[in-house]
Design a protein around this motif. Structure first.
Motif, PDB file in Angstrom:
ATOM      1  N   LYS A 254       0.847  -1.202   0.000  1.00 18.34           N
ATOM      2  CA  LYS A 254       0.000   0.000   0.000  1.00 18.34           C
ATOM      3  C   LYS A 254       0.877   1.245   0.000  1.00 18.34           C
ATOM      4  N   VAL A 255       0.779   2.058  -1.050  1.00 20.06           N
ATOM      5  CA  VAL A 255       1.574   3.290  -1.139  1.00 20.06           C
ATOM      6  C   VAL A 255       0.741   4.444  -0.589  1.00 20.06           C
ATOM      7  N   ILE A 256       1.259   5.149   0.400  1.00 20.22           N
ATOM      8  CA  ILE A 256       0.450   6.212   1.024  1.00 20.22           C
ATOM      9  C   ILE A 256       0.963   7.633   0.759  1.00 20.22           C
ATOM     10  N   THR A 257       2.185   7.771   0.257  1.00 20.33           N
ATOM     11  CA  THR A 257       2.669   9.136  -0.031  1.00 20.33           C
ATOM     12  C   THR A 257       3.413   9.187  -1.373  1.00 20.33           C
ATOM     13  N   MET A 258       3.352  10.371  -1.994  1.00 24.28           N
ATOM     14  CA  MET A 258       4.253  10.723  -3.100  1.00 24.28           C
ATOM     15  C   MET A 258       4.461  12.238  -2.992  1.00 24.28           C
ATOM     16  N   SER A 259       5.465  12.751  -3.696  1.00 25.34           N
ATOM     17  CA  SER A 259       5.783  14.178  -3.495  1.00 25.34           C
ATOM     18  C   SER A 259       6.362  14.801  -4.760  1.00 25.34           C
ATOM     19  N   ASP A 260       6.538  16.111  -4.716  1.00 32.22           N
ATOM     20  CA  ASP A 260       7.418  16.782  -5.672  1.00 32.22           C
ATOM     21  C   ASP A 260       8.137  17.893  -4.904  1.00 32.22           C
ATOM     22  N   SER A 261       8.834  18.758  -5.613  1.00 26.31           N
ATOM     23  CA  SER A 261       9.648  19.721  -4.859  1.00 26.31           C
ATOM     24  C   SER A 261       8.794  20.776  -4.151  1.00 26.31           C
ATOM     25  N   ASP A 262       7.475  20.776  -4.376  1.00 21.20           N
ATOM     26  CA  ASP A 262       6.611  21.738  -3.677  1.00 21.20           C
ATOM     27  C   ASP A 262       5.972  21.165  -2.414  1.00 21.20           C
ATOM     28  N   GLY A 263       5.887  19.835  -2.281  1.00 21.32           N
ATOM     29  CA  GLY A 263       5.234  19.254  -1.106  1.00 21.32           C
ATOM     30  C   GLY A 263       4.883  17.795  -1.332  1.00 21.32           C
ATOM     31  N   TYR A 264       4.122  17.214  -0.377  1.00 28.98           N
ATOM     32  CA  TYR A 264       3.755  15.797  -0.545  1.00 28.98           C
ATOM     33  C   TYR A 264       2.276  15.562  -0.288  1.00 28.98           C
ATOM     34  N   ILE A 265       1.769  14.474  -0.856  1.00 31.05           N
ATOM     35  CA  ILE A 265       0.381  14.063  -0.599  1.00 31.05           C
ATOM     36  C   ILE A 265       0.404  12.840   0.302  1.00 31.05           C
ATOM     37  N   TYR A 266      -0.592  12.757   1.184  1.00 33.97           N
ATOM     38  CA  TYR A 266      -0.739  11.602   2.072  1.00 33.97           C
ATOM     39  C   TYR A 266      -2.143  11.049   1.855  1.00 33.97           C
ATOM     40  N   ASP A 267      -2.214   9.846   1.314  1.00 27.74           N
ATOM     41  CA  ASP A 267      -3.498   9.222   1.011  1.00 27.74           C
ATOM     42  C   ASP A 267      -3.623   7.949   1.846  1.00 27.74           C
ATOM     43  N   PRO A 268      -4.317   8.010   2.991  1.00 24.51           N
ATOM     44  CA  PRO A 268      -4.380   6.861   3.887  1.00 24.51           C
ATOM     45  C   PRO A 268      -5.094   5.659   3.266  1.00 24.51           C
ATOM     46  N   ASP A 269      -5.915   5.903   2.216  1.00 22.33           N
ATOM     47  CA  ASP A 269      -6.603   4.781   1.558  1.00 22.33           C
ATOM     48  C   ASP A 269      -5.669   4.039   0.599  1.00 22.33           C
ATOM     49  N   GLY A 270      -4.536   4.651   0.313  1.00 23.33           N
ATOM     50  CA  GLY A 270      -3.585   4.028  -0.607  1.00 23.33           C
ATOM     51  C   GLY A 270      -3.775   4.541  -2.023  1.00 23.33           C
ATOM     52  N   ILE A 279      -1.493   9.940 -11.750  1.00 24.29           N
ATOM     53  CA  ILE A 279      -0.192  10.594 -11.494  1.00 24.29           C
ATOM     54  C   ILE A 279       0.710  10.517 -12.732  1.00 24.29           C
ATOM     55  N   PHE A 280       0.717   9.366 -13.392  1.00 25.44           N
ATOM     56  CA  PHE A 280       1.512   9.226 -14.630  1.00 25.44           C
ATOM     57  C   PHE A 280       1.090  10.302 -15.641  1.00 25.44           C
ATOM     58  N   GLU A 281      -0.232  10.442 -15.792  1.00 22.86           N
ATOM     59  CA  GLU A 281      -0.742  11.397 -16.763  1.00 22.86           C
ATOM     60  C   GLU A 281      -0.428  12.830 -16.327  1.00 22.86           C
ATOM     61  N   LEU A 282      -0.658  13.080 -15.060  1.00 20.67           N
ATOM     62  CA  LEU A 282      -0.413  14.414 -14.502  1.00 20.67           C
ATOM     63  C   LEU A 282       1.032  14.843 -14.750  1.00 20.67           C
ATOM     64  N   LYS A 283       1.952  13.906 -14.510  1.00 19.37           N
ATOM     65  CA  LYS A 283       3.377  14.252 -14.589  1.00 19.37           C
ATOM     66  C   LYS A 283       3.897  14.244 -16.023  1.00 19.37           C
ATOM     67  N   ASN A 284       3.474  13.254 -16.813  1.00 15.98           N
ATOM     68  CA  ASN A 284       4.083  13.100 -18.138  1.00 15.98           C
ATOM     69  C   ASN A 284       3.341  13.827 -19.250  1.00 15.98           C
ATOM     70  N   VAL A 285       2.014  14.001 -19.104  1.00  8.11           N
ATOM     71  CA  VAL A 285       1.264  14.656 -20.178  1.00  8.11           C
ATOM     72  C   VAL A 285       1.047  16.129 -19.837  1.00  8.11           C
ATOM     73  N   TYR A 286       0.516  16.386 -18.646  1.00  5.17           N
ATOM     74  CA  TYR A 286       0.185  17.783 -18.292  1.00  5.17           C
ATOM     75  C   TYR A 286       1.327  18.505 -17.599  1.00  5.17           C
ATOM     76  N   ARG A 287       2.341  17.730 -17.186  1.00  2.00           N
ATOM     77  CA  ARG A 287       3.480  18.313 -16.450  1.00  2.00           C
ATOM     78  C   ARG A 287       2.959  19.133 -15.256  1.00  2.00           C
ATOM     79  N   GLY A 288       2.011  18.541 -14.536  1.00  2.00           N
ATOM     80  CA  GLY A 288       1.361  19.225 -13.411  1.00  2.00           C
ATOM     81  C   GLY A 288       2.081  18.983 -12.100  1.00  2.00           C
ATOM     82  N   ARG A 289       1.447  19.387 -10.992  1.00  2.00           N
ATOM     83  CA  ARG A 289       2.038  19.292  -9.656  1.00  2.00           C
ATOM     84  C   ARG A 289       1.297  18.241  -8.842  1.00  2.00           C
ATOM     85  N   ILE A 290       1.972  17.637  -7.868  1.00  2.00           N
ATOM     86  CA  ILE A 290       1.368  16.565  -7.070  1.00  2.00           C
ATOM     87  C   ILE A 290       0.196  17.107  -6.229  1.00  2.00           C
ATOM     88  N   ARG A 291       0.212  18.396  -5.936  1.00  2.00           N
ATOM     89  CA  ARG A 291      -0.891  19.043  -5.209  1.00  2.00           C
ATOM     90  C   ARG A 291      -2.239  18.756  -5.871  1.00  2.00           C
TER      91      ARG A 291
END
Ligand code: NDP
Length: 445
Positions: A254-270, A279-291
């Motif tokens: 169960k993965v509960i956190t990921m981050s970028d240089s601006d901060g991290y997300i904590y998802d207790p549900d996994g 996240i793949f799409e956010l990072k590779n297509v839209y080049r967005g932020r983990i927020r």
């Protein structure tokens, strides 16, 4: 040789290079005893020759932004050591890139590559160019401008670059395209290429998958054979972090956190498969932020924070150097962490490493745990030289075998009298002996 004498001398000569000195210090402290058992090494000043790069190429890169303004960045290639094969190591594009960071990475890469069992020397390169907020056209023009200089220093049997922070498939493709045009040959030279033009299957996944294969080898020594019931904190949300998360999910963790240089997300549900795809799409297509993940799924987001104070059993730092300090390490141990395996290069500070080892948890340094990336790069070089492509399963099987082999070398050289495996010592001694023997055999160069 004493570690302190060598470090004092390096500090005198390179006073503004803390990351480089930190990396050298960590290695020397663990190989000092072994080194001193070989007076023949000292007679030829092997240690200094191993610590100081063979060559540093630095150059200016001029490129034109979308507003027609001419921008200037620095470009570098550090060719650290080629005793066991052509120079090999990634390119990093990040505002923080400077000689100290690249020298630490090239030094580490030399040892890491020695562990892979493949014939590759160590190098690293990059630029203080920040891809953040740049258009696709700007990225292309920058990569092409950088290659106008770099192409004459690299080649399939000389020096083979790849990706790192800020350099993924897109950037490698632009650099390789320009290289081919200038060099007028099609022999590979970069790894991490697209599969359509010589890239290897599993290369994008290799660092993250390899880290989990290494982790499973460590856990098996404590009787744990899958990740069911394990709660995993991952930092970063780039190449290494996302494929690490993918493999954790495949093994039912169960993965509960990921981050970028601006901060991290904590998802207790996994973070499940669907959320990871986002996240793949956010990072590779839209080049967005983990927020944006927290906004979409309604979980906690900590601006400016690092995930290490969340309760987990496994921690996988996969963002950058020195991202996990002594306090973070103490929080992880207090919260019951059983294993820390580094996807990033030197993410734990020396104080953090000490905390992990004193608590006798399983701790794998990056040069062993994240060697899967460069290993599959080595396999990409082999496929290019043979003008063929291996299947996904073939490459994955070889990756598993290599990670198992690296683990075995760490156990062989790092097992302490009480049975605890010091993976830092194991990795450093195994790698050092291989490079040292190759250098001794080839004479003073
Ligand atoms: P990416 O650029 O794909 O991702 C890097 C991630 O780390 C991003 O989420 C980035 O956030 C974050 N990050 C970068 N700098 C910082 C910082 N100063 N503080 C906090 N977060 C930061 O790089 P990779 O995934 O390829 O590389 C990650 C690590 O793994 C590096 O240490 C690299 O050297 C190492 N590595 C990579 C290999 C590979 O095959 N790619 C092989 C072996 C090791 P943001 O988007 O905000 O910048």
């Amino acid at each position: 040789m004493t570690t302190q004498t060598v470090i004092d001398e390096l500090q005198r000569r390179f006073p503004n290079e803390p990351e480089y000195i930190q990396a050298v210090h960590e290695v020397l402290a663990s190989i000092e005893d072994v080194y001193n058992q070989h007076p023949e090494f000292e007679r030829v000043n092997l240690i200094e020759r191993l610590c100081i790069p063979d060559r540093i190429v630095s150059f200016r890169v001029n490129w034109v932004d979308d507003q027609g303004r001419v921008q200037t960045n620095m470009g570098y290639r550090i060719q650290h050591n080629n005793a066991i094969g052509p120079y090999k190591g990634g390119m990093r594009f990040h505002a923080s890139v400077c000689p100290s960071i690249l020298k630490f990475l090239a030094f580490e890469q030399t040892f890491k590559n020695a562990l892979t069992t493949l014939p590759m020397g160590g190098a690293k390169g990059g630029s203080d160019f920040s891809p953040r907020g740049k258009s696709n056209a700007e990225i292309m023009r920058f990569c092409q401008a950088l290659m106008l200089e770099l192409w004459r220093h690299v080649g399939p049997d000389t020096d083979v670059p790849a990706g790192d922070i800020g350099v993924g498939g897109r950037e490698v493709a632009y650099m390789y395209g320009m290289y081919k045009k200038l060099a007028r040959e099609n022999t590979g030279t970069f790894t991490g290429k697209g599969v359509e033009f010589g890239g290897s299957l599993i290369r994008p996944e290799a660092t993250g998958y390899g880290n989990i294969y290494f982790l499973m080898n460590m856990l098996q020594s404590r009787g744990i054979t899958d990740l069911q019931g394990q709660t995993v904190c991952i930092s970063g949300s780039g190449n290494v972090a996302t494929y690490t998360a993918e493999k954790v999910l495949q093994l039912r963790g169960k993965v509960i956190t990921m981050s970028d240089s601006d901060g991290y997300i904590y998802d207790p549900d996994g973070i499940d498969r669907e959320k990871l795809d986002y996240i793949f799409e956010l990072k590779n297509v839209y080049r967005g932020r983990i927020r944006e993940y927290a906004e979409k799924y309604g979980c906690k987001y900590v601006a400016g924070g690092r995930p290490w104070h969340e309760k987990c059993t496994i921690a996988l730092p996969s963002a950058t150097q020195n991202e996990l300090n002594g306090d973070d390490a103490r929080a992880l141990v207090a919260n019951g962490v059983i294993a820390v395996s580094e996807g990033a290069n030197m993410p734990s500070t020396p104080e953090a490493v000490k905390v992990f080892q004193t608590a006798k948890i399983l701790y794998a340094p990056g040069k062993a745990a994240n060697a899967g990336g460069v290993s599959v790069s080595g396999l990409e070089m082999t496929q290019n030289a043979m003008h063929l492509s291996w299947s996904k399963d073939e490459v994955d099987a070889k990756l598993r075998e290599i990670m198992g082999n690296i683990h075995a070398q760490c156990v062989r050289y790092g097992t302490q009298p009480d049975g605890y495996v010091d993976y830092v010592k194991g990795a450093n001694i195994a790698a050092f002996m291989k490079v040292a023997k190759a250098m001794m055999a080839q004479g003073v160069l």
